[in-house]
Design an enzyme around this catalytic site. Structure first.
Site, PDB file in Angstrom:
ATOM      1  CG  ASP A 149      -1.830   1.142   1.341  1.00  0.00           C
ATOM      2  OD1 ASP A 149      -2.742   1.210   0.498  1.00  0.00           O
ATOM      3  OD2 ASP A 149      -1.660   1.970   2.250  1.00  0.00           O
ATOM      4  CD  GLU A 166      -2.288   2.475  -3.448  1.00  0.00           C
ATOM      5  OE1 GLU A 166      -3.456   2.814  -3.699  1.00  0.00           O
ATOM      6  OE2 GLU A 166      -1.810   2.489  -2.297  1.00  0.00           O
TER       7      GLU A 166
END
Length: 609
Positions: free
Chosen positions: A320, A349
């Site tokens: 993330d 990400e």
């Protein structure tokens, strides 16, 4: 006198027992032989540390007397029990520490790759397999299915229960949003504000249940990808309530908001203050930003990641907010994992809509090399393709810039990436607008988008519910794009996990998805084949995937009218082929002079000689 009494009391009770040791256990035979233990307990900071079977090569003390960081050399130390001794004056506390044996050939585990189809799910919203853990005494956010931001009760038991469904759909890898404890008092269901990164949230199950889930998935040929958060934790994390050191998190002092401008990470003209607020600013107020430049923090995160891979037998990470972390520190973290597991895979990400900016973050990027930077990150998420699919299919009358030329142009920039096979391709995820909302449930648009991500280069990723036409409007809040999967709860009147339980509309989406993914699953040409594409004509995009003697032709027609293709245009890819099988309908086609394509439809043709 009071001071003397206090000293006498301290002499009688010694120092408080160790309350936590992290990692809670470790593994023998790791490539990196040094382990840093974090010991936590009241006033243990001045203790002398020894170990019976391993060499203590360093002890780090911070300004907080409740912590000790102990470096052990585990080279040639076999699996078994170690005994740690903490001595303070005449008082000695002993603690047994376990070294476990690794699984056979653990270091060579194979991560996810372009042969996989990845299914993203949110555990709280997928299926409730055990209603008894919907709320727990030691977590604050209680079960409230009536609120789109509440805990709905989905769990690991629900995920395991529906592995057959995923296998039947053609899924070969599962990525779930974070499962570690998130003890925020509200909106904790998403899991990104973790409060204990060594513990599965009890509302999802236990650590042991997670390990069992991974094993069950592996038995069905499904890999498991853990959502890992390196950039921040939640304010409820036990460690943040008694910081080991002021520099464990970024402080301004206290809270400072990120500017979200990830371009400052590589912008040669960026100001220092803008760069700092990007990397060091907090993602939101409830998520303190970890200072990975602090070696204690970086060691903690690295060991935690390695621990989960080894303990749960994982096949990959999705990281993330990868590009919000300090780029040099996150590169060290990534390299440490890939050094230990060379065939593992990590997708980061990097939410940017420019290929050069995304390519900067992929391992061995020539763009990054201009700044002497290598992230060591094997895979990034293809947000540019996701962005174009959200608009290109609306543009049914194409011109120089509109329509499927947008998709074509996305792939013209593939030269920027070191490895296009290792890009995650998708048209939605848990943070974006639902694709079927953008296109108002238009099945034709879904068919084109799904066929595209399943047949272009890279690793296709689908978001739970897409395969049954699930909609959701992000403008109404994130909870609306994270609706419950119908049939995952006792009493649901619509059970989309079964053929009999799906509506006719749901089944239309599901059957198409299943057919495409299962065809892809068994055809390496769509995993590793070279891609060649042609300029769209009348909003018809044609491309080929070729591997050795096998070739697949994909035709996407977003025109409102049926189109007849002049096959002479594609001679260089069709040479030697005289026929084909259209895999969606099973029909036989002659590869002669022309090819008719229905309006707003897609053909996937397996070419034959």
């Amino acid at each position: 006198m009071k001071k003397l009494i206090a000293l006498l009391l301290l002499a009688q009770i010694g120092f408080a027992q160790i309350q936590k040791v992290e990692p809670p256990f470790w593994y023998s035979g790791m490539k990196k032989t040094e382990l840093q233990l974090m010991l936590y307990g009241k006033n243990i900071g001045n203790a002398v540390v020894s170990c019976d079977k391993a060499t203590v090569v360093g002890v780090i003390r911070t300004e907080n007397p409740n912590y000790l960081f102990v470096n052990l050399d585990l080279k040639n130390v076999p699996a078994g029990s170690l005994e740690l001794s903490l001595t303070q004056g005449k008082k000695v506390e002993k603690r047994t520490y376990e070294l476990r044996a690794r699984r056979k050939d653990s270091a060579n585990r194979k991560g996810f790759d372009s042969s996989d189809v990845m299914y993203l799910l949110m555990p709280d919203r997928f299926a409730n397999g055990n209603p008894n853990n919907d709320s727990t005494p030691d977590t604050a956010d209680k079960f409230n299915r009536s609120s789109q931001d509440g805990r709905h009760g989905g769990d690991i038991a629900g995920m395991k229960k529906h592995l057959d469904y995923l296998e039947d759909l053609g899924v070969t890898a599962v990525w779930s949003t974070p499962l570690c404890e998130d003890n925020d008092p509200k909106t904790s269901y998403h899991g990104y504000a973790q409060s204990d990164v060594y513990r599965i949230d009890p509302r999802y199950g236990s650590n042991e249940e997670y390990v069992d889930f991974v094993e069950a998935a592996h038995q069905k040929g499904i890999k498991v990808v853990k959502d890992y958060v390196t950039n921040h934790w939640g304010t409820e994390h036990w460690l943040l309530k008694d910081l080991p050191t002021y520099k464990w998190v970024h402080q301004f002092p206290g809270y400072g908001q990120t500017n979200y401008r990830m371009t400052t990470q590589f912008d040669v003209n960026a100001s220092e203050i803008d760069s700092r607020y990007c990397m060091d600013g907090w993602f939101v107020r409830s998520m303190p930003d970890l200072d990975q430049t602090n070696e204690l923090v970086l060691n903690y995160l690295t060991q935690n990641a390695l621990w989960w891979i080894e303990y749960a037998n994982l096949d990959g990470f999705r990281v993330d907010t990868y590009s919000y972390a300090d780029k040099h520190a996150i590169a060290k973290w990534t390299k440490a994992i890939m050094d230990e597991y060379p065939n593992f895979n990590i997708v980061g990400e990097v939410w940017m809509y420019d290929q050069a900016q995304m390519a900067y973050w992929q391992k061995d990027s020539k763009i990054g090399a201009i700044q002497s930077y290598n992230s060591y990150l094997p895979s990034v998420m293809d947000f540019t393709l996701q962005g174009e699919l959200g608009s290109a299919l609306k543009e049914e009358e194409s011109n120089w810039t509109n329509g499927l030329i947008k998709v074509y142009n996305n792939f013209t920039n593939d030269f920027l990436y070191p490895n296009t096979d290792n890009l995650l391709v998708f048209f939605e995820n848990h943070d974006t607008q639902r694709f079927n909302h953008i296109y108002n449930g238009n099945f034709a648009k879904y068919k084109m988008a799904l066929a595209l991500i399943a047949t272009v280069r890279g690793i296709p990723q689908i978001y739970y519910g897409s395969e049954i036409g699930m909609q959701g409007n992000k403008d109404k809040g994130d909870g609306d794009i994270r609706r419950d999967f119908p049939g995952g709860w006792n009493g649901d009147t619509n059970n989309a996990f079964t053929l009999a339980g799906r509506t006719a509309e749901q089944n239309k989406f599901h059957e198409f998805t299943k057919k495409v993914f299962n065809y892809r699953k068994n055809n390496p040409v769509l995993h590793f084949g070279k891609m060649k594409h042609y300029l769209p004509i009348n909003n018809v995009y044609v491309y080929f995937r070729t591997l050795n003697e096998k070739s697949v032709m994909v035709v996407v027609n977003n025109n409102k009218e049926a189109q007849v293709l002049d096959l002479a245009t594609y001679n260089e890819s069709l040479a030697g082929y005289s026929a084909g099988k259209e895999i969606l309908t099973g029909s036989k086609l002659e590869i002669n002079k022309s090819l008719s394509v229905p309006a707003q439809d897609v053909l996937i043709i397996e070419l034959q000689k």
